[in-house]
Design a protein around this motif. Structure first.
Motif, PDB file in Angstrom:
ATOM      1  N   GLY A  73       0.690  -1.179   0.020  1.00  0.00           N
ATOM      2  CA  GLY A  73       0.078   0.008   0.203  1.00  0.00           C
ATOM      3  C   GLY A  73       0.866   1.350  -0.023  1.00  0.00           C
ATOM      4  N   LEU A  74       2.101   1.019  -0.605  1.00  0.00           N
ATOM      5  CA  LEU A  74       2.909   2.354  -0.566  1.00  0.00           C
ATOM      6  C   LEU A  74       3.000   2.814  -2.192  1.00  0.00           C
ATOM      7  N   ASN A  75       3.498   4.031  -1.976  1.00  0.00           N
ATOM      8  CA  ASN A  75       3.819   4.675  -3.240  1.00  0.00           C
ATOM      9  C   ASN A  75       5.038   4.207  -3.828  1.00  0.00           C
ATOM     10  N   PRO A  76       4.625   3.711  -5.209  1.00  0.00           N
ATOM     11  CA  PRO A  76       6.023   2.991  -5.894  1.00  0.00           C
ATOM     12  C   PRO A  76       6.882   3.942  -6.423  1.00  0.00           C
ATOM     13  N   ASP A  77       6.363   5.405  -6.630  1.00  0.00           N
ATOM     14  CA  ASP A  77       7.128   6.431  -7.031  1.00  0.00           C
ATOM     15  C   ASP A  77       8.379   6.743  -5.976  1.00  0.00           C
ATOM     16  N   ASP A  78       8.176   6.309  -4.739  1.00  0.00           N
ATOM     17  CA  ASP A  78       9.057   6.720  -3.471  1.00  0.00           C
ATOM     18  C   ASP A  78      10.111   5.673  -3.715  1.00  0.00           C
ATOM     19  N   LEU A  79      10.319   4.650  -4.405  1.00  0.00           N
ATOM     20  CA  LEU A  79      11.296   3.635  -4.691  1.00  0.00           C
ATOM     21  C   LEU A  79      12.516   4.257  -5.377  1.00  0.00           C
ATOM     22  N   ASP A  80      13.417   4.041  -4.592  1.00  0.00           N
ATOM     23  CA  ASP A  80      14.663   4.230  -5.356  1.00  0.00           C
ATOM     24  C   ASP A  80      15.349   2.991  -6.193  1.00  0.00           C
ATOM     25  N   PHE A  81      15.398   2.978  -7.369  1.00  0.00           N
ATOM     26  CA  PHE A  81      16.078   1.624  -7.972  1.00  0.00           C
ATOM     27  C   PHE A  81      17.186   1.924  -8.797  1.00  0.00           C
ATOM     28  N   ALA A  82      18.423   1.807  -8.358  1.00  0.00           N
ATOM     29  CA  ALA A  82      19.626   1.972  -9.274  1.00  0.00           C
ATOM     30  C   ALA A  82      20.204   0.863  -9.743  1.00  0.00           C
ATOM     31  N   VAL A  83      20.628   0.911 -10.918  1.00  0.00           N
ATOM     32  CA  VAL A  83      21.530   0.078 -11.670  1.00  0.00           C
ATOM     33  C   VAL A  83      22.814   0.304 -11.774  1.00  0.00           C
ATOM     34  N   SER A  84      23.960  -0.761 -11.503  1.00  0.00           N
ATOM     35  CA  SER A  84      25.398  -0.699 -11.812  1.00  0.00           C
ATOM     36  C   SER A  84      25.603  -1.778 -12.560  1.00  0.00           C
ATOM     37  N   TRP A  85      26.535  -1.386 -13.809  1.00  0.00           N
ATOM     38  CA  TRP A  85      26.723  -2.427 -14.545  1.00  0.00           C
ATOM     39  C   TRP A  85      28.319  -2.857 -14.453  1.00  0.00           C
ATOM     40  N   ILE A  86      28.906  -3.882 -14.255  1.00  0.00           N
ATOM     41  CA  ILE A  86      30.129  -4.235 -14.034  1.00  0.00           C
ATOM     42  C   ILE A  86      31.153  -4.495 -15.347  1.00  0.00           C
ATOM     43  N   GLY A  87      30.394  -4.778 -16.538  1.00  0.00           N
ATOM     44  CA  GLY A  87      30.943  -4.903 -17.821  1.00  0.00           C
ATOM     45  C   GLY A  87      31.038  -6.354 -18.158  1.00  0.00           C
ATOM     46  N   PHE A  88      30.612  -7.328 -17.583  1.00  0.00           N
ATOM     47  CA  PHE A  88      30.691  -8.841 -18.181  1.00  0.00           C
ATOM     48  C   PHE A  88      29.688  -9.510 -17.137  1.00  0.00           C
ATOM     49  N   TRP A  89      29.549 -10.487 -17.705  1.00  0.00           N
ATOM     50  CA  TRP A  89      28.810 -11.712 -16.869  1.00  0.00           C
ATOM     51  C   TRP A  89      29.171 -11.882 -15.459  1.00  0.00           C
ATOM     52  N   PHE A  90      30.485 -11.820 -15.341  1.00  0.00           N
ATOM     53  CA  PHE A  90      30.981 -12.063 -13.898  1.00  0.00           C
ATOM     54  C   PHE A  90      32.565 -11.255 -13.967  1.00  0.00           C
ATOM     55  N   ASN A  91      32.749 -11.380 -12.527  1.00  0.00           N
ATOM     56  CA  ASN A  91      34.209 -10.555 -12.329  1.00  0.00           C
ATOM     57  C   ASN A  91      35.460 -11.014 -13.016  1.00  0.00           C
ATOM     58  N   PRO A 135      39.177  -9.541 -12.975  1.00  0.00           N
ATOM     59  CA  PRO A 135      40.210  -8.492 -12.441  1.00  0.00           C
ATOM     60  C   PRO A 135      40.779  -7.858 -13.450  1.00  0.00           C
ATOM     61  N   GLY A 136      40.870  -6.642 -13.443  1.00  0.00           N
ATOM     62  CA  GLY A 136      41.240  -5.822 -14.522  1.00  0.00           C
ATOM     63  C   GLY A 136      40.490  -5.358 -15.623  1.00  0.00           C
ATOM     64  N   VAL A 137      39.598  -6.179 -15.927  1.00  0.00           N
ATOM     65  CA  VAL A 137      38.583  -5.994 -16.859  1.00  0.00           C
ATOM     66  C   VAL A 137      37.203  -5.324 -16.581  1.00  0.00           C
ATOM     67  N   THR A 138      36.665  -5.885 -15.591  1.00  0.00           N
ATOM     68  CA  THR A 138      35.323  -5.677 -15.297  1.00  0.00           C
ATOM     69  C   THR A 138      35.481  -4.537 -13.713  1.00  0.00           C
ATOM     70  N   LEU A 139      34.451  -4.101 -13.435  1.00  0.00           N
ATOM     71  CA  LEU A 139      34.351  -3.415 -12.092  1.00  0.00           C
ATOM     72  C   LEU A 139      34.143  -4.687 -11.056  1.00  0.00           C
ATOM     73  N   ASP A 140      34.763  -4.341  -9.944  1.00  0.00           N
ATOM     74  CA  ASP A 140      34.759  -5.594  -8.883  1.00  0.00           C
ATOM     75  C   ASP A 140      33.453  -5.437  -8.454  1.00  0.00           C
ATOM     76  N   PRO A 141      32.680  -6.610  -8.569  1.00  0.00           N
ATOM     77  CA  PRO A 141      31.170  -6.673  -8.093  1.00  0.00           C
ATOM     78  C   PRO A 141      31.098  -6.697  -6.475  1.00  0.00           C
ATOM     79  N   THR A 142      32.133  -7.120  -5.899  1.00  0.00           N
ATOM     80  CA  THR A 142      31.999  -6.950  -4.261  1.00  0.00           C
ATOM     81  C   THR A 142      31.977  -5.666  -4.140  1.00  0.00           C
ATOM     82  N   GLN A 143      32.789  -4.796  -4.803  1.00  0.00           N
ATOM     83  CA  GLN A 143      32.785  -3.187  -4.335  1.00  0.00           C
ATOM     84  C   GLN A 143      31.531  -2.705  -4.782  1.00  0.00           C
ATOM     85  N   VAL A 144      30.953  -2.939  -5.849  1.00  0.00           N
ATOM     86  CA  VAL A 144      29.737  -2.527  -6.340  1.00  0.00           C
ATOM     87  C   VAL A 144      28.543  -2.693  -5.237  1.00  0.00           C
ATOM     88  N   ALA A 145      28.478  -3.850  -4.707  1.00  0.00           N
ATOM     89  CA  ALA A 145      27.733  -4.251  -3.792  1.00  0.00           C
ATOM     90  C   ALA A 145      27.647  -3.433  -2.572  1.00  0.00           C
TER      91      ALA A 145
END
Length: 425
Positions: A228-246, A248-258
């Motif tokens: 029963g809450l306003n969905p417009d109040d939700l903050d939904f952010a997306v960050s892309w690491i650059g590949f399907w998994f980590n 090193p040296g190629v993608t962003l570190d998913p541990t750091q992004v999390a």
């Protein structure tokens, strides 16, 4: 490629069975063997006849499995690998497998070379199991015209698709994972206390935008419908690491992004990558006293590393689709096609037919579980989330008022939706 809609009324009991243990096996009771009877009295043996000539046992059906990541990644690649094991068990087939086939980990290895090598080892079919294997699968099919190549997640055999390639030995199969992602978003929307959700994305393409949008729509729906809450109040952010998994040296570190998501106020991180870093981070933070959760991806047992903070896992069960393909090949009836399969709502726990599932995990509250059951029942009854009015992130129209997305609109998703933050390209 015809869309399978979620139609028909499904009892809530069936819905609960789906979300609690989708595609799980039911144990069947065993019965005692009948009592043996005394052997009949022997009679004189009849005259012997010459034994028929023996024939050699037929060679098992051999197939190749090319994995983009490790076969034990607890995600995308392991789901495919276990589907290969399913073929071995169900059909007596033999799998030839090579994992970690990507340009970063194996820069000198091409998909087409792996296909030719597997065919040389006797493979009668090869599965290329990643979206980024498009070029290699296409070249490999041309170089091995007598061997079917299945590009899993692709659209090369879709006559209406943008990547259509009429090669008779190149086919596709993919799951309608947006259903599982709807439920993942519902879980996040039900559990967030900060109204802030992070989405950990891989690389950016039409598929990954579609799935991120699905999570967003599921979160908004359940946040409004069941809380029963306003969905417009939700903050939904997306960050892309650059590949399907980590890598090193190629993608962003998913541990750091999390960690950045949680540091920024998100209390739920939904994973869109092949591996479990977001769940591991959530488990570490919860152990330090924080109230945070995560949603895993791809693999049915993806909550195992931190079950107390895991809300669930939308996952693929590739076995049924792969089995259909192999059986058609053995029967001589296989033809190139583009299949986009969904859950089997007639028997949602059947591992032989169910292609998409969602495992509910220990982090969910009782209210969240109940909401997911109701949400699934609504969708099974025909409710749509990809229905207009919906705009893309830049304000351009995606779906007009009342318009339901068809397969082309779903598959070729051009941007994130309005209201989401993060890059669309």
């Amino acid at each position: 490629m015809m869309r399978r809609r979620w139609t028909g009324v499904v009892a809530l009991v069936a819905a609960l069975a789906m979300v609690m243990a989708a595609c799980g096996d039911d144990d069947t009771a065993t019965t005692e063997a009948p009592a043996t009877t005394e052997a009949p009295a022997t009679t004189e043996a009849p005259a012997t006849t010459e034994a028929p000539a023996t024939t050699e046992a037929a060679e098992p059906f051999k197939f190749g499995m090319i994995l983009v990541g490790p076969q034990n990644d607890r995600g995308w690649s392991q789901a495919h690998f276990e589907a290969g094991e399913y073929l071995e068990e169900m059909l007596g087939a033999e799998m030839i497998v090579l994992d970690v086939v990507n340009t970063a980990d194996r820069p000198d290895t091409t998909v087409e070379a792996v296909i030719s090598d597997m065919v040389g080892q006797g493979a009668q079919l090869v599965f290329a199991t990643s979206d980024d294997m498009r070029d290699g699968a296409t070249i490999g099919a041309a170089e091995n015209p007598d061997t079917p190549i299945i590009w899993s997640s692709g659209d090369s055999a879709w006559a209406e698709g943008e990547a259509y390639n009429p090669a008779p030995n190149l086919g596709n199969t993919m799951g309608r994972m947006y259903y599982g992602k709807f439920i993942a978003g519902c879980a996040a929307g039900m559990m967030t206390e900060t109204a802030s959700i992070g989405y950990l994305g891989p690389l950016i393409n039409a598929e990954t935008r579609r799935l991120a949008n699905s999570v967003y729509l599921g979160a908004r729906h359940c946040y409004e419908e069941y809380r029963g809450l306003n969905p417009d109040d939700l903050d939904f952010a997306v960050s892309w690491i650059g590949f399907w998994f980590n890598i090193p040296g190629v993608t962003l570190d998913p541990t750091q992004v999390a960690n950045e998501f949680f540091d920024g106020g998100a209390d739920v991180v939904v994973s869109g990558i092949d591996t479990t870093e977001s769940l591991v981070v959530a488990g570490q933070r919860a152990a330090a006293g924080e109230t945070v959760w995560a949603v895993s991806y791809d693999y049915a047992d993806g909550c195992a590393e931190a079950p107390d903070v895991c809300l669930g896992v939308p996952y693929f069960n590739w076995g049924p689709a792969y089995k259909r393909i192999v059986e058609d090949l053995i029967a001589g009836t296989w033809t190139s096609e583009c299949e986009w399969f969904g859950p089997d709502l007639t028997d949602i726990k059947n591992t032989d037919t169910c292609g998409i599932g969602f495992t509910m995990c220990d982090g969910l509250s009782a209210d969240a579980e109940a909401a997911i059951v109701c949400f699934f029942a609504d969708m099974a009854g025909g409710a749509e989330l990809f229905v207009g009015p919906l705009n893309y992130q830049d304000g351009s129209e995606y779906l007009a008022d009342g318009e339901v997305a068809d397969d082309l609109k779903l598959w070729y998703t051009e941007q994130l939706l309005e209201g989401m933050t993060g890059a669309s390209n």
